[in-house]
Design an enzyme around this catalytic site. Structure first.
Site, mmCIF file in Angstrom:
data_model
loop_
_atom_site.group_PDB
_atom_site.id
_atom_site.type_symbol
_atom_site.label_atom_id
_atom_site.label_comp_id
_atom_site.label_asym_id
_atom_site.label_seq_id
_atom_site.Cartn_x
_atom_site.Cartn_y
_atom_site.Cartn_z
ATOM 1 N N ASP A 188 7.936 81.527 160.165
ATOM 2 C CA ASP A 188 8.515 81.455 158.897
ATOM 3 C C ASP A 188 9.249 80.089 158.873
ATOM 4 O O ASP A 188 9.446 79.410 157.738
ATOM 5 C CB ASP A 188 9.357 82.650 158.595
ATOM 6 C CG ASP A 188 8.531 83.866 158.754
ATOM 7 O OD1 ASP A 188 7.784 84.193 157.946
ATOM 8 O OD2 ASP A 188 8.726 84.775 159.988
ATOM 9 N N HIS B 183 11.008 89.409 159.023
ATOM 10 C CA HIS B 183 9.745 88.872 158.951
ATOM 11 C C HIS B 183 9.059 89.606 157.950
ATOM 12 O O HIS B 183 8.040 90.257 158.279
ATOM 13 C CB HIS B 183 8.952 88.456 160.398
ATOM 14 C CG HIS B 183 7.650 88.201 160.214
ATOM 15 N ND1 HIS B 183 7.110 86.882 159.776
ATOM 16 C CD2 HIS B 183 6.440 88.824 160.502
ATOM 17 C CE1 HIS B 183 6.087 86.639 159.510
ATOM 18 N NE2 HIS B 183 5.516 87.622 160.121
#
Ligand code: NAD
Ligand code: LMR
Length: 338
Positions: free
Chosen positions: A159, A187
């Site tokens: 990410d 996440h």
């Protein structure tokens, strides 16, 4: 030459491992002078495929690879290991959220946590990649009480890389000109990619990201949703979840854990919350900005100013992690108390 590091990769016959193993064997993670023994764990029905992966690894003729041990037995895979990269788990399909995988995957991390507790070195560092990564890391840590809780991390580096690449493309600089982008929380699609503390190197000067991008609406809108939903966008396009970029995230995460972060820089990792940082409830595996020290320990970066916009987003992703933890409990044995 140093003693070989004992590194286990689970899900070794799967697609992320296929993109990862070469980098591990080539020295891109632990350095050009560090041999590795690779323990490759998958389930029994995948051992034939795993044999093919082992053949290919041999055929790469990588001098740093001391030995490769393919196995379906966690006792063999985790015996005295220094690093565990826990990838093996079911990936989501189109239309699912990552937390929908808890039913299929929570048990894997319960049994692997217990096996790590029994067989791995007490100094083992454990990176959880299999989704939902934060909650699976929490499960593994809770099932391995003899290993320090700080040794468990969950991957949000993919990410971070996504966020960095989005900003770099917008400004027109290479991705390594962007630093200190933060991923807060889970996440998942509630994660908060935060650029308020980061900067972009332009003509030798560190310019704050907001100044460099000059588009606050994008940074507070489409940028955030693009990063939050990137995994789903890859699945929609590829009909498979991201693998090359996930492997690169693992390489970056483990390399930094092994070598440390540069001065003035931090990286995001899911780590255990001590309850004292940024109002995040104690005991969750929450992604924070971390500085990693040369002795492979980390410190959460403290003192960053949090505005109302960020506060709301940081709380929303913490709330989702609490819900995931509660729902995971329903899939675990009675002794796996989260
Ligand atoms: P894959 O299906 O290609 O491979 C998974 C492998 O794990 C398979 O070979 C399977 O047999 C194996 N496996 C299943 N149960 C196991 C067990 N108990 N022990 C050992 N191995 C086991 O999937 P993939 O694309 O490699 O993805 C793996 C996981 O990583 C998924 O959960 C996916 O959602 C997740 N993922 C996480 C991130 C992240 O950023 N955290 C990024 C991408 C993917
Ligand atoms: C990703 O972020 O690409 C992975 O977690 C896979 C997924 O399910 O999105």
């Amino acid at each position: 030459m140093a003693e070989p590091l004992r590194v286990c990769v689970t899900g070794a016959a799967g697609q992320i491992a296929y993109s990862l193993l070469y980098s591990l064997g080539r020295g891109e993670v632990f350095g050009p002078n560090q041999p590795v023994t690779l323990f490759l764990l998958d389930i029994q029905p995948m051992l034939g495929v795993l044999d093919g992966v082992v053949m290919e690894m041999m055929d790469c003729a990588l001098p740093l690879v001391n030995e490769i041990v393919p196995t379906a037995d966690p006792q063999v895979a985790f015996k005295d290991i220094d690093f565990a990269i826990l990838v093996g788990a079911m990936p989501r399909r189109e239309g699912m959220e990552r937390k929908d995988l808890l039913k299929a995957n929570a048990k894997i991390f319960e049994s692997q946590g217990k096996a790590l507790d029994q067989f791995a070195k007490k100094t083992v560092k454990v990176l959880v990649v299999g989704n939902p990564a934060n909650t699976n890391a929490l499960i593994a840590h809770k099932c391995a009480p003899s290993i320090p809780k700080e040794n468990f991390t969950a991957m949000t580096r993919l990410d971070q890389n996504r966020a960095q690449a989005q900003v770099a493309a917008r400004v027109g600089v290479p991705s390594n000109a962007v630093r200190n982008v933060i991923i807060w929380g889970n996440h998942s699609s509630t994660q908060f990619p935060d650029v308020r503390h980061g900067d972009v190197s332009i003509d030798g000067k560190h310019v704050p990201i907001y100044e460099a991008v000059k588009d606050d609406a994008w940074l507070k809108g489409d940028f955030i949703t693009t990063v939050q939903k990137r995994g789903a966008a890859v699945i929609a396009a590829r009909k498979l979840s991201s693998a090359m970029s996930a492997a690169k995230g693992i390489v970056d995460h483990v390399k930094d854990l092994w070598c440390g972060t540069p001065p003035d820089e931090y990286v995001s990792m899911g780590v255990i919350s001590d309850g004292n940082s940024y109002g995040v409830p104690e005991g969750l595996i929450y992604s924070f900005p971390c500085k990693i020290l040369p002795d492979h320990t980390y410190e959460v970066v403290t003192g960053l100013e949090i505005d109302t916009f960020s506060r709301e987003k940081m709380d929303a992703t913490a709330k989702e992690l609490v819900e995931e933890r509660d729902s995971a409990m329903t899939f675990l044995s009675a002794d796996a108390n989260l």
